[in-house]
Design a protein around this motif. Sequence first.
Motif, short mmCIF file in Angstrom:
data_model
loop_
_atom_site.label_atom_id
_atom_site.label_comp_id
_atom_site.label_asym_id
_atom_site.label_seq_id
_atom_site.Cartn_x
_atom_site.Cartn_y
_atom_site.Cartn_z
N ILE A 87 58.28 30.48 21.18
CA ILE A 87 59.01 30.70 21.82
C ILE A 87 58.96 29.07 23.09
CG2 ILE A 87 60.63 31.64 24.17
CD1 ILE A 87 58.92 34.56 22.91
N ARG A 88 60.39 28.57 23.23
CA ARG A 88 60.36 27.58 24.11
C ARG A 88 61.93 27.56 25.23
NH1 ARG A 88 60.61 23.07 18.92
NH2 ARG A 88 58.57 24.27 17.57
N MET A 89 61.51 26.84 26.22
CA MET A 89 62.34 27.13 27.05
C MET A 89 62.75 25.54 28.00
SD MET A 89 63.26 30.20 27.96
CE MET A 89 63.01 31.52 27.07
N THR A 90 64.12 25.77 27.98
CA THR A 90 64.69 24.04 28.38
C THR A 90 64.81 24.56 29.89
OG1 THR A 90 65.26 23.17 26.29
CG2 THR A 90 66.24 21.65 28.59
N VAL A 91 64.87 23.85 31.54
CA VAL A 91 65.11 23.84 32.01
C VAL A 91 66.05 22.45 31.94
CG1 VAL A 91 64.38 24.17 34.68
CG2 VAL A 91 63.48 25.10 32.72
N GLN A 92 67.98 22.37 32.71
CA GLN A 92 67.71 21.67 33.10
C GLN A 92 68.42 21.88 34.19
OE1 GLN A 92 71.53 22.33 30.17
NE2 GLN A 92 70.15 21.00 28.35
N LEU A 93 68.49 20.02 35.26
CA LEU A 93 68.68 20.34 35.88
C LEU A 93 69.48 18.90 36.76
CD1 LEU A 93 64.78 20.14 37.97
CD2 LEU A 93 66.05 22.26 37.72
N THR A 131 62.95 8.60 40.37
CA THR A 131 63.08 10.37 40.76
C THR A 131 63.16 11.70 40.02
OG1 THR A 131 64.23 9.12 42.53
CG2 THR A 131 64.43 11.82 42.44
N ALA A 132 63.93 11.11 38.46
CA ALA A 132 64.17 11.99 37.53
C ALA A 132 62.50 12.91 36.80
CB ALA A 132 64.49 11.76 36.09
N VAL A 157 60.47 22.64 28.77
CA VAL A 157 60.41 21.21 28.64
C VAL A 157 61.45 21.52 29.93
CG1 VAL A 157 61.80 19.03 27.33
CG2 VAL A 157 60.64 20.98 26.16
N ILE A 158 61.03 20.30 30.54
CA ILE A 158 61.81 19.87 31.98
C ILE A 158 62.76 18.28 31.13
CG2 ILE A 158 61.57 19.52 34.49
CD1 ILE A 158 59.95 21.65 33.80
N ASP A 159 64.64 19.01 32.02
CA ASP A 159 64.60 17.69 31.03
C ASP A 159 66.14 17.67 32.77
OD1 ASP A 159 67.08 15.93 30.02
OD2 ASP A 159 68.40 17.62 29.77
N PRO A 160 65.18 16.65 33.99
CA PRO A 160 66.45 16.59 35.09
C PRO A 160 67.12 14.83 34.79
CG PRO A 160 63.95 15.82 35.41
CD PRO A 160 64.45 16.37 33.76
#
Length: 406
Positions: A290-296, A324-325, A379-382
Amino acid sequence: MKPEGSNAGKIRKAAMLSCLLLCSVLLGGCWDRREVNDVAFVMGTGLDKEGDQYRVTMQIALPGQLGSSGSTGGGGGTKGTKSYYLDSKVGPSFRGASAEEQRGVSRTLNFSHRRVLLFGEALARDGISKMMDVLARIPQNRLSSLVVITKGASLDVLQADAPIEQYPAEMVRELNYAYMKNPRSIKLLMNSILLDGIDPVVPVMSLVKNGPATIKDKKTNIQVDGLAVFRKDRLTGMIDNHLSRFLLLGMGQAKETEIFIPSPKGSGYLSVHLIENSAQIKPYIRGNDIRMTVQLNCNGNVREDETTFDISNGENLKWLEQQTAKEIEKELGEVIRVIQQKYHSDALGLGRAIIMSRPDEWKRIKSQWEQLYPKVEVVIDPIVHIENIGAVTKPFGIKKEQVQNE
């Protein structure tokens, strides 16, 4: 012989008179009245654990002290009187302690104006669900009251001077609204406890003194100290004030976040103030992988430039957005590891994201979620967009030849 119509008229008049008399009975609406002078309005309540007993502290408004001559806010008038009264009792339950308090208060306690509910740290670690029944069972209690966790006893926080507001409870409420987009009310807290795939997150507050020891006539105040994260209804840990700002970003609940970026050359920092933010969680599932992408998506402006770096240059501004990202990606990644590995709290609602987008997969993994959750890769994707750099384009007070364009 009287005409038949006259008897009918008398009957109609008698019927109308009877209706009027019956209506007058309904007008007696003051039979169960309760004068304002006989009511004690509770503005805030604190709950603490003492052994196997519960201490309930109530902050009761004193209307006679409001707006008095020489009033100094929460501290009351010049004679030291306060605009509130604290009553604290111990009992076997929330309701039991409240009943004990009613025996010592000459007015009827009224909870319809209660703004905040404070849980002491020790009680929160023991579980809060059983404390909530009375709040839903008695309609007078407002489910919109805001909930906070206090470092130490809630009794101490309710005794703060809080000179800016009339009551410490009011200051707790205002701090909540300044800290989160949607502060945690009793209703929202219970929803996150009862729903699958998400755990509660509640602001932490503590008692502080306003400044160094050299200040005369120091007052005690209340401040936000971060976030309390739960596993179902039990407090499992606290996130400090720095990391909590990034956790709120990941939740899409940050009100205003300020991020400090070091200068690429020399010393000093650039302050980026994020005024808008939104978050979306997208799951990827293959078996138990299970993988998650948090899009900001964040919009902000520059509040301070104490460096010699010229951000009016388009390339330099793009660099600042990227830095900043990167800072968001780094710090949010750190706090997610803490809540996953150390506190085992699904504060971001990763499980909820699966329920909403892949309900069939959730049915399959629901029974294993507690074991799978700490292993989920996030995974953080800002994306950061700086809309405004302020009223000046170059560092203020720096000579032109000292400004760095690259």
